[in-house]
Design an enzyme around this catalytic site. Structure first.
Site, PDB file in Angstrom:
ATOM      1  N   ARG A   1     -60.706  56.466 103.228  1.00  0.00           N
ATOM      2  CA  ARG A   1     -61.401  56.896 102.008  1.00  0.00           C
ATOM      3  C   ARG A   1     -61.239  55.933 100.826  1.00  0.00           C
ATOM      4  O   ARG A   1     -61.860  56.104  99.788  1.00  0.00           O
ATOM      5  CB  ARG A   1     -60.922  58.308 101.614  1.00  0.00           C
ATOM      6  CG  ARG A   1     -61.586  59.389 102.452  1.00  0.00           C
ATOM      7  CD  ARG A   1     -60.993  60.739 102.177  1.00  0.00           C
ATOM      8  NE  ARG A   1     -59.712  60.923 102.847  1.00  0.00           N
ATOM      9  CZ  ARG A   1     -58.897  61.941 102.629  1.00  0.00           C
ATOM     10  NH1 ARG A   1     -59.207  62.866 101.732  1.00  0.00           N
ATOM     11  NH2 ARG A   1     -57.762  62.049 103.286  1.00  0.00           N
TER      12      ARG A   1
ATOM     13  N   GLY B   1     -50.375  71.745 104.040  1.00  0.00           N
ATOM     14  CA  GLY B   1     -49.730  72.678 104.945  1.00  0.00           C
ATOM     15  C   GLY B   1     -49.058  73.776 104.115  1.00  0.00           C
ATOM     16  O   GLY B   1     -48.427  73.493 103.090  1.00  0.00           O
TER      17      GLY B   1
ATOM     18  N   SER C   1     -50.569  18.586  58.317  1.00  0.00           N
ATOM     19  CA  SER C   1     -51.629  19.231  59.096  1.00  0.00           C
ATOM     20  C   SER C   1     -52.457  18.227  59.890  1.00  0.00           C
ATOM     21  O   SER C   1     -52.588  17.062  59.508  1.00  0.00           O
ATOM     22  CB  SER C   1     -52.581  19.974  58.153  1.00  0.00           C
ATOM     23  OG  SER C   1     -51.870  21.007  57.530  1.00  0.00           O
TER      24      SER C   1
END
Ligand code: UD1
Ligand code: CA
Length: 451
Positions: free
Chosen positions: A17, A135, A401
């Site tokens: 499944r 069960g 930078s």
């Protein structure tokens, strides 16, 4: 005398499944796979032997679990749970207690199994609102089980019973051998039912005890992907509640996913959408912002991680700031008071105490000392297309930078690099180094015109 514990895990079912090429029990579940969760639970009971009954695609299963200490038994032409345990009988130790687990119920709790093992023979059961498919547990007056009747074999009255069999059964090897020799396929499914041994035991006055689980959800089996998702959700809730009880606050618990193990301290805060993967160690006072992914990390006391950051194999000493939007890859070490800001990527990199890379930077194979400032847009060029090289940035360095540091290269203590530099050679300590063309303005230059 019963002196050892043998655990038999039934995993020979086809899992039709799931509609999958992958074996059912190998589907992902809370950070590993369904079967690994069962093995983890099983190992927590310190068994002397674990026997795995496999069938269809057993190769996949063996390959996946090659690191585990497992005795393998093939069930050729599977014909029911009784048949499956029969296949394992030759491997049982003479004086063992035998615990049968089903391979597709990963929520089973160690505490319930521990309860079960206290009896000579017992079945793990649950009181459920909808017993369909299970069960049924038929009990006699003194609370022992006289039989387990499968859904398809049950009478209308028996179907009313809502105490059900989890599929988990325990007795001695001696009993198992004796009773399994007596079962037959005379039932609605024409299979050998393991559950038939319960009736046989009852006839011998050796009835099984019904031990009910504390939380009925924990017996849930997984047969399709809908049940897989539902069980994952239950597992996630359990994992989150466990963390919350240990001192973790979650702003939106339902959105947090724990795919693995977390060793956590107190006063940790976790915002919405966080995913914790693998093995994480999180100390006191850590805060993790929304939508972060944290994988196999050790986060020191007081580490703050801002939203949308991704960390893998990172160690922080504590009291540091990471993110938002930071990506810290394996081998990143962050000292106290350090900051790794937005759009910064690091890899195999150490960031010293009070050093900061606040924006738009790549730091790879890099050692950064204390009190450094790494300017926006800095890139360690660690790769020449073939090999990787290291960049060493000593204490108190300032990198302007938009600089590129071409490794291998060392920036000496206290050095300053002018913005926009391409650094190809080692840089002297305490000095200003820059490498960029002088700015000039071209006189008489004219803008191009359209033809
Ligand atoms: C079984 C129990 C049922 C219980 C339910 C709990 C029996 C006869 N019935 O029913 O009482 O309520 O589990 O979920 O035991 N397997 C094998 N070989 C086989 C058949 C099954 O290894 O030949 C394995 C499956 O892979 C699975 C487990 O045994 O892990 C249970 O089998 P399944 O077919 O799901 O049993 P149920 O019909 O659900
Ligand atoms: Ca089942």
């Amino acid at each position: 005398m019963v002196d050892s514990l043998n655990i038999v895990i039934l995993a020979a079912g086809k899992g039709t499944r799931m509609n999958s090429k992958k074996l059912k029990v190998l589907h992902p579940f809370a950070g590993s796979t369904i079967i690994e969760h069962i093995l983890q639970t099983s190992n927590a009971l310190n068994p002397d032997k674990v026997i795995m009954v496999y069938g269809h695609q057993g190769k996949q299963l063996k390959h996946h679990l090659s690191g585990e200490e497992i005795h393998w038994v093939e069930q050729v032409n599977p014909n029911g749970t009784g048949h499956a345990v029969q296949c394992a009988l030759p491997l049982l130790d003479d004086n063992a207690k035998v615990l049968v687990l089903v391979g597709d119920a990963p929520l089973i709790q160690v505490k319930d199994l521990t309860q079960l093992l206290k009896y000579p023979s017992a079945v793990l059961t649950a009181q459920v609102s909808n017993p369909f498919g299970y069960g049924r547990i038929i009990k006699n007056m003194d609370g022992f089980i006289s039989a387990i009747v499968e859904e398809k074999d049950a009478s209308p009255e028996q179907r009313q019973v809502n105490e059900v069999n989890s599929g988990i059964i325990m007795t001695t090897a001696e009993n198992m051998k004796k009773w399994l020799a007596q079962i037959n396929t005379d039932n609605a499914q024409g299979e050998l039912y393991l559950t038939d041994i319960i009736g046989l035991a009852h006839k011998e006055d050796k009835s099984f005890k019904a031990v009910q689980v504390e939380d009925q959800r924990t017996i849930n089996g997984i047969n399709d992907r809908v049940q897989l998702a539902k069980n994952e959700a239950i597992k996630q809730q359990m994992l989150r509640e466990n963390l919350m009880l240990q001192g973790v606050s979650m702003r939106d618990p339902d959105s947090v996913q724990i795919r693995g193990f977390v060793d956590c301290g107190e006063d940790i805060s976790i915002d919405a959408g966080v995913i914790l993967e693998g093995e994480n160690k999180i100390a006191d006072d850590v805060s993790i912002g929304a939508y972060c992914i944290i994988k196999n990390c050790t986060l020191g006391k007081g580490t703050r991680i801002a939203p949308h950051s991704m960390l893998e194999e990172v160690v922080t000493q504590g009291d540091c700031d990471i993110g938002p939007f930071a990506r810290l890859r394996p081998g990143t070490k962050v000292a106290t008071k350090a900051k790794i800001g937005n759009f910064v990527e690091t890899k195999k990199t150490t960031i010293g105490h009070n050093s900061k890379a606040s924006h738009l930077t790549y730091l790879g194979d890099c050692e950064i000392g204390d009190n450094c400032n790494i300017g926006a847009g800095t890139i360690t060029c660690n790769y020449d297309g073939v090999n990787k090289f290291k960049t060493i940035i000593e204490d108190e360095v300032f990198i302007g930078s938009d600089s590129q540091l071409i490794a291998p290269v060392t920036i000496g203590k206290g050095a300053t690099i002018g913005a926009g530099s391409t650094i190809t050679k080692d840089v002297e300590a305490e000095k200003l180094t820059l490498s960029r063309a002088k700015q000039r303005t071209i006189e008489g230059w004219q803008k191009p015109e359209k033809n």
